[in-house]
Design an enzyme around this catalytic site. Structure first.
Site, PDB file in Angstrom:
ATOM      1  N   ASN A  41       3.003  16.945  12.592  1.00 14.00           N
ATOM      2  CA  ASN A  41       4.174  17.439  13.247  1.00 14.00           C
ATOM      3  C   ASN A  41       4.692  17.266  11.969  1.00 14.00           C
ATOM      4  O   ASN A  41       6.536  16.787  12.729  1.00 14.00           O
ATOM      5  CB  ASN A  41       4.367  16.527  14.288  1.00 14.00           C
ATOM      6  CG  ASN A  41       4.351  14.752  13.913  1.00 14.00           C
ATOM      7  OD1 ASN A  41       3.866  14.409  12.926  1.00 14.00           O
ATOM      8  ND2 ASN A  41       5.273  13.981  14.804  1.00 14.00           N
ATOM      9  N   HIS A  63      -7.027   2.965  -1.799  1.00 13.45           N
ATOM     10  CA  HIS A  63      -5.677   3.021  -1.371  1.00 13.45           C
ATOM     11  C   HIS A  63      -5.175   2.079  -2.351  1.00 13.45           C
ATOM     12  O   HIS A  63      -4.012   1.994  -2.244  1.00 13.45           O
ATOM     13  CB  HIS A  63      -5.501   2.728  -0.417  1.00 13.45           C
ATOM     14  CG  HIS A  63      -6.035   1.403   0.649  1.00 13.45           C
ATOM     15  ND1 HIS A  63      -7.113   0.761   0.792  1.00 13.45           N
ATOM     16  CD2 HIS A  63      -4.945   0.287   1.592  1.00 13.45           C
ATOM     17  CE1 HIS A  63      -7.306  -0.321   0.988  1.00 13.45           C
ATOM     18  NE2 HIS A  63      -5.872  -0.527   1.473  1.00 13.45           N
ATOM     19  N   ASP A  64      -5.593   0.952  -2.436  1.00 10.59           N
ATOM     20  CA  ASP A  64      -5.500  -0.214  -3.588  1.00 10.59           C
ATOM     21  C   ASP A  64      -5.425  -0.252  -5.310  1.00 10.59           C
ATOM     22  O   ASP A  64      -5.028  -0.693  -6.205  1.00 10.59           O
ATOM     23  CB  ASP A  64      -5.578  -1.789  -3.190  1.00 10.59           C
ATOM     24  CG  ASP A  64      -5.968  -2.275  -1.591  1.00 10.59           C
ATOM     25  OD1 ASP A  64      -4.883  -1.361  -1.233  1.00 10.59           O
ATOM     26  OD2 ASP A  64      -6.557  -2.455  -0.815  1.00 10.59           O
ATOM     27  N   ASP A  90     -10.984  -6.228   5.812  1.00  5.06           N
ATOM     28  CA  ASP A  90     -10.315  -6.773   5.228  1.00  5.06           C
ATOM     29  C   ASP A  90     -10.052  -7.962   5.004  1.00  5.06           C
ATOM     30  O   ASP A  90     -10.741  -9.102   5.323  1.00  5.06           O
ATOM     31  CB  ASP A  90      -8.681  -6.369   5.605  1.00  5.06           C
ATOM     32  CG  ASP A  90      -7.929  -6.156   4.663  1.00  5.06           C
ATOM     33  OD1 ASP A  90      -7.527  -5.135   3.872  1.00  5.06           O
ATOM     34  OD2 ASP A  90      -7.021  -6.917   5.218  1.00  5.06           O
ATOM     35  N   GLU A 114     -14.763  -6.459   2.465  1.00  2.00           N
ATOM     36  CA  GLU A 114     -14.428  -6.640   1.257  1.00  2.00           C
ATOM     37  C   GLU A 114     -14.127  -8.048   0.806  1.00  2.00           C
ATOM     38  O   GLU A 114     -13.075  -8.850   1.178  1.00  2.00           O
ATOM     39  CB  GLU A 114     -12.654  -6.236   0.867  1.00  2.00           C
ATOM     40  CG  GLU A 114     -11.742  -5.734  -0.327  1.00  2.00           C
ATOM     41  CD  GLU A 114      -9.857  -5.677   0.641  1.00  2.00           C
ATOM     42  OE1 GLU A 114     -10.105  -5.222  -0.196  1.00  2.00           O
ATOM     43  OE2 GLU A 114      -9.755  -6.386   0.759  1.00  2.00           O
ATOM     44  N   ASP A 122      -1.081  12.393   9.904  1.00  2.00           N
ATOM     45  CA  ASP A 122      -1.753  11.683  11.075  1.00  2.00           C
ATOM     46  C   ASP A 122      -2.898  12.183  11.793  1.00  2.00           C
ATOM     47  O   ASP A 122      -3.547  12.664  11.152  1.00  2.00           O
ATOM     48  CB  ASP A 122      -0.185  12.230  12.199  1.00  2.00           C
ATOM     49  CG  ASP A 122       0.332  13.500  11.902  1.00  2.00           C
ATOM     50  OD1 ASP A 122      -1.289  14.314  12.025  1.00  2.00           O
ATOM     51  OD2 ASP A 122       1.339  14.361  11.998  1.00  2.00           O
ATOM     52  N   ASP A 151     -10.974   0.055   9.777  1.00  2.00           N
ATOM     53  CA  ASP A 151     -10.562  -1.014   9.155  1.00  2.00           C
ATOM     54  C   ASP A 151     -10.680  -2.273  10.431  1.00  2.00           C
ATOM     55  O   ASP A 151      -9.385  -1.498  11.523  1.00  2.00           O
ATOM     56  CB  ASP A 151      -9.174  -1.208   8.216  1.00  2.00           C
ATOM     57  CG  ASP A 151      -9.250  -1.349   6.847  1.00  2.00           C
ATOM     58  OD1 ASP A 151      -9.631  -2.477   7.219  1.00  2.00           O
ATOM     59  OD2 ASP A 151      -8.835  -0.405   6.110  1.00  2.00           O
ATOM     60  N   ASP A 174      -0.347  15.880   7.527  1.00  2.00           N
ATOM     61  CA  ASP A 174       0.644  15.905   8.864  1.00  2.00           C
ATOM     62  C   ASP A 174       0.925  16.988   9.538  1.00  2.00           C
ATOM     63  O   ASP A 174       1.382  18.029   8.972  1.00  2.00           O
ATOM     64  CB  ASP A 174       2.463  15.472   7.912  1.00  2.00           C
ATOM     65  CG  ASP A 174       3.355  15.295   9.234  1.00  2.00           C
ATOM     66  OD1 ASP A 174       3.101  14.909  10.103  1.00  2.00           O
ATOM     67  OD2 ASP A 174       4.166  15.463   8.273  1.00  2.00           O
ATOM     68  N   ASP A 195       6.803  14.877  10.606  1.00  2.00           N
ATOM     69  CA  ASP A 195       7.592  13.933  10.317  1.00  2.00           C
ATOM     70  C   ASP A 195       7.512  13.480   8.910  1.00  2.00           C
ATOM     71  O   ASP A 195       7.833  12.545   8.388  1.00  2.00           O
ATOM     72  CB  ASP A 195       7.603  13.056  10.981  1.00  2.00           C
ATOM     73  CG  ASP A 195       5.975  12.230  11.331  1.00  2.00           C
ATOM     74  OD1 ASP A 195       5.194  12.478  10.513  1.00  2.00           O
ATOM     75  OD2 ASP A 195       5.938  11.223  12.102  1.00  2.00           O
TER      76      ASP A 195
HETATM   77  O1  ISL Z   1      -5.892  -7.152  -5.409  1.00  2.00           O
HETATM   78  C1  ISL Z   1      -5.267  -6.097  -5.244  1.00  2.00           C
HETATM   79  C2  ISL Z   1      -5.496  -5.384  -6.100  1.00  2.00           C
HETATM   80  O2  ISL Z   1      -6.263  -5.093  -6.921  1.00  2.00           O
HETATM   81  C3  ISL Z   1      -4.355  -6.262  -3.990  1.00  2.00           C
HETATM   82  O3  ISL Z   1      -3.208  -4.865  -4.053  1.00  2.00           O
HETATM   83  C4  ISL Z   1      -5.125  -6.078  -2.440  1.00  2.00           C
HETATM   84  O4  ISL Z   1      -3.654  -6.942  -1.783  1.00  2.00           O
HETATM   85  C5  ISL Z   1      -6.651  -7.011  -2.072  1.00  2.00           C
HETATM   86  O5  ISL Z   1      -6.828  -5.794  -2.700  1.00  2.00           O
HETATM   87  C6  ISL Z   1      -6.992  -6.830  -0.837  1.00  2.00           C
HETATM   88  O6  ISL Z   1      -6.915  -5.853   0.063  1.00  2.00           O
HETATM   89  C7  ISL Z   1      -6.798  -5.527   1.215  1.00  2.00           C
HETATM   90  O7  ISL Z   1      -5.565  -6.036   1.797  1.00  2.00           O
HETATM   91  C8  ISL Z   1      -4.131  -6.344   2.233  1.00  2.00           C
HETATM   92  C9  ISL Z   1      -3.271  -4.989   2.220  1.00  2.00           C
HETATM   93  O8  ISL Z   1      -2.915  -4.893   1.598  1.00  2.00           O
HETATM   94  C10 ISL Z   1      -5.030  -3.881   1.584  1.00  2.00           C
HETATM   95  O9  ISL Z   1      -4.107  -2.399   1.379  1.00  2.00           O
HETATM   96  C11 ISL Z   1      -6.066  -4.222   1.747  1.00  2.00           C
HETATM   97  O10 ISL Z   1      -7.216  -2.979   0.800  1.00  2.00           O
HETATM   98  C12 ISL Z   1      -3.619  -7.489   3.118  1.00  2.00           C
HETATM   99  O11 ISL Z   1      -4.723  -6.916   3.991  1.00  2.00           O
HETATM  100 CA    CA Z   2       2.978  13.039  11.482  1.00  2.00          CA
END
Ligand code: ISL
Ligand code: CA
Length: 581
Positions: free
Chosen positions: A24, A338-339, A212, A266, A30, A99, A22, A26
């Site tokens: 700025n 991130h998931d 995605d 994905e 970013d 993405d 980050d 907040d």
């Molecule tokens: O299956 C999952 C975790 O094991 C879910 O968290 C996830 O929603 C799935 O992997 C699909 O992910 C993608 O699409 C989602 C978004 O929330 C996720 O961050 C993304 O990576 C909806 O757009």
């Molecule tokens: Ca920021």
């Protein structure tokens, strides 16, 4: 003959901008924050950045609910910032993939706002259905009294996958949050819009897309052609729908084919190999895919339910893909994103053997056959967060189902499920990057949007870079081997062959390319384990071979270097790579 591609030889680093850096104050990461860290990425030695969504969004799902595909979210910066980022990456020889979230938009996207007018050309951009009146005893409705949703699909974030819209008097499909209405890919205008948008980004100079939930685009006939049967409760009916191949082939022909771009899909659900090869094989539209086999092993049905995984399960799921795509297609190798919870907390040991196990998992990621992924923070062994109350979570996938379950009485209190949420929640991955040991880990001088892991006083980039034996330096060594050594080719392109497929602690495999052979052996245990190369499983004689140690997470000490090629005693979480000669 090697079927080379730059994206097979690359290492991908994933940036979750909200939690990276980050500038700025907040409390939200970013794009200028990423620019500030360009030299960091260059020093680490990665080749491609995958940037999570940075488009305008109300952030119901942290940017996966896009309100405008062609502008940058204010919180993250401006389009000029983004252009500077792209240039800064390209100057350093690093590529950028963006993405692509086109299964759904935000309900605040102009298309959806207009779609609420049934006479608008945008109405048919989404999937509208009448509710059902012919069922008894259905109680879950959120529509008019006498109506139930068109079918009983559950959204991935809990609750029905349909929301009633007062203005339209119909229900729209949302496989994810209510604020993420699914696009109607049956409509050719939707496809045109998306393909044009993709071209627009490619013209700006990006190097590809991470797509995605891309195998959800084509909905089953039950939803597109008919009134969906009320009894279909199986949301997995939406995976790999009837026109999926056609949609992606068209995308490939129209947008991707004549450019040298990377297309990573994905893919949700458990996919058979034939379908996978249709997507990513020689004649397929995509370069590679993410599957979920190994990350589903330890999940139960609910977000707070867990399963024990075993090494046999983990190895089996990777074997399936290593052998499945051996001749055609290409794997993506990831253990976190991130998931997903942090890899060391999940597949390693985030306590006594944090360093050793983080290095072992890195060894695995870089030595299987496929393109390796580093999710930000993995390179310093970041761990799961010690969540203590529901207020500490930010993720809709965690909060919604837990709230619903508390309300309905399915669970009594948060403490009963705390352990499971700590294990499973996506927020584990989303706590800020730990740059140093200062108050907010050098992520921000403001109030961070989500808690910083208290262990940042020990686990942080500054400390890791100062320590030659750190996880961070080990990642660099792995990357050097993979990209810039005598064994690079065998590491990237060599065939994979598993050894002793039922060893409960040790996973060993050989990678072979022509006369070059690597042996990787990994001890997934807190104790010492013995393993060997069984002659009957390999097409060479281990007794005739010399094992030259290339890398070991305990260092190149005598125990690791002075060995016979056929037998090995491994220390807790020990990982070794040998060249067999
Ligand atoms: O299956 C999952 C975790 O094991 C879910 O968290 C996830 O929603 C799935 O992997 C699909 O992910 C993608 O699409 C989602 C978004 O929330 C996720 O961050 C993304 O990576 C909806 O757009
Ligand atoms: Ca920021």
């Amino acid at each position: 003959l090697i079927d080379r591609a730059w994206w097979k030889e690359s290492v991908i680093y994933q940036i979750y901008p909200r939690s990276f850096n980050d500038t700025n104050d907040d409390g939200v990461g970013d794009i200028p924050g990423i620019i500030e860290k360009l030299d960091y990425l260059d020093d680490l030695g990665v080749d491609i950045i995958w940037l999570n969504p940075v488009y305008e969004s109300p952030n119901a799902d942290n940017g996966y609910d896009i309100a405008d595909y062609q502008s940058i979210m204010d919180e993250f910066g401006t389009m000029e910032d983004w252009e500077e980022l792209l240039d800064g990456l390209h100057d350093r020889g690093i590529k950028l993939i963006m993405d692509l979230v086109v299964n759904h938009t935000s309900d605040e996207h102009e298309w959806f706002v207009n779609a609420r007018d049934p006479d608008s050309e945008y109405h048919d951009y989404y999937i509208w259905k009448n509710g059902r009146t012919d069922i008894d005893g259905f109680t879950g409705h959120l529509g008019p009294e006498d109506e139930a949703p068109p079918n009983q699909w559950e959204s991935f974030f809990g609750g029905p996958a349909w929301a009633y819209d007062e203005e339209v008097g119909k229900w729209y499909l949302h496989l994810f949050d209510e604020k993420q209405p699914d696009l109607n890919w049956e409509n050719p205008e939707v496809r045109d819009e998306i393909f044009e948008m993709m071209e627009w980004w490619l013209d700006k100079g990006i190097d590809g897309f991470r797509m995605d939930v891309i195998n959800l685009l084509s909905k089953p006939d039950s939803v597109t052609k008919h009134d969906p049967p009320q009894n279909s409760t199986q949301v997995w009916e939406t995976f790999d729908g009837p026109r999926m191949q056609e949609f992606l082939d068209t995308m490939h022909d129209r947008v991707l084919a004549d450019q040298d771009v990377f297309a990573l899909g994905e893919m949700m659900g458990r996919m058979d190999m034939e379908t996978a090869i249709d997507y990513v094989g020689r004649d397929g539209p995509l370069s590679t895919l993410f599957h979920f086999d190994h990350v589903l092993l330890d999940h139960g049905g609910k977000i707070w339910e867990t399963n024990e995984w075993t090494l046999n399960d983990l190895r089996d799921s990777f074997n399936r893909w290593q052998y499945g795509l051996a001749d055609d297609g290409w794997n993506s190798i990831y253990l976190s994103n991130h998931d997903q919870p942090r890899l060391v907390s999940r597949f390693g040991n985030d306590d006594e053997y944090r360093e050793e196990s983080a290095k072992l998992l890195a060894t695995l990621i870089f030595t299987l056959r496929g393109t390796p992924y580093i999710f930000q923070g993995a390179e310093i062994g970041m761990t799961n967060y010690p969540f203590d109350s529901l207020d500490e979570f930010r993720d809709v996938e965690t909060i919604n189902p837990v709230r619903n379950a508390l309300e309905s009485g399915e669970i009594d209190n948060f403490d009963d499920i705390k352990h499971g949420l700590r294990h499973n929640s996506r927020d584990n991955a989303r706590t800020p990057m730990q740059w140093d040991d200062s108050e907010h880990a050098g992520f921000t001088d403001g109030e961070p949007w989500i808690g910083v892991n208290p262990n940042h006083d020990e686990i942080n980039v500054e400390a890791a870079r100062d320590d030659e034996d750190s996880i961070w330096h080990y990642y660099r060594e792995l990357m050097e081997l993979r990209k810039d050594s005598d064994v690079s080719d065998v590491m990237v392109y060599g065939d994979y062959e598993v050894l002793i497929n039922d060893h409960e602690e040790v996973w060993s495999y050989v990678r072979t390319l022509g006369d070059e052979r690597l042996l990787v052996t990994l001890n997934f245990a807190e104790w010492e384990s013995h393993t060997w190369i069984p002659e009957y499983e390999v097409d060479f004689n281990p007794h005739d071979m010399e094992a030259e140690l290339l890398l070991c997470n305990y260092g190149a000490d005598e125990r690791a270097t002075d060995v016979d090629a056929e037998a090995f005693d491994l220390r807790p979480w020990e990982a070794r790579i040998y060249r067999l000669k």
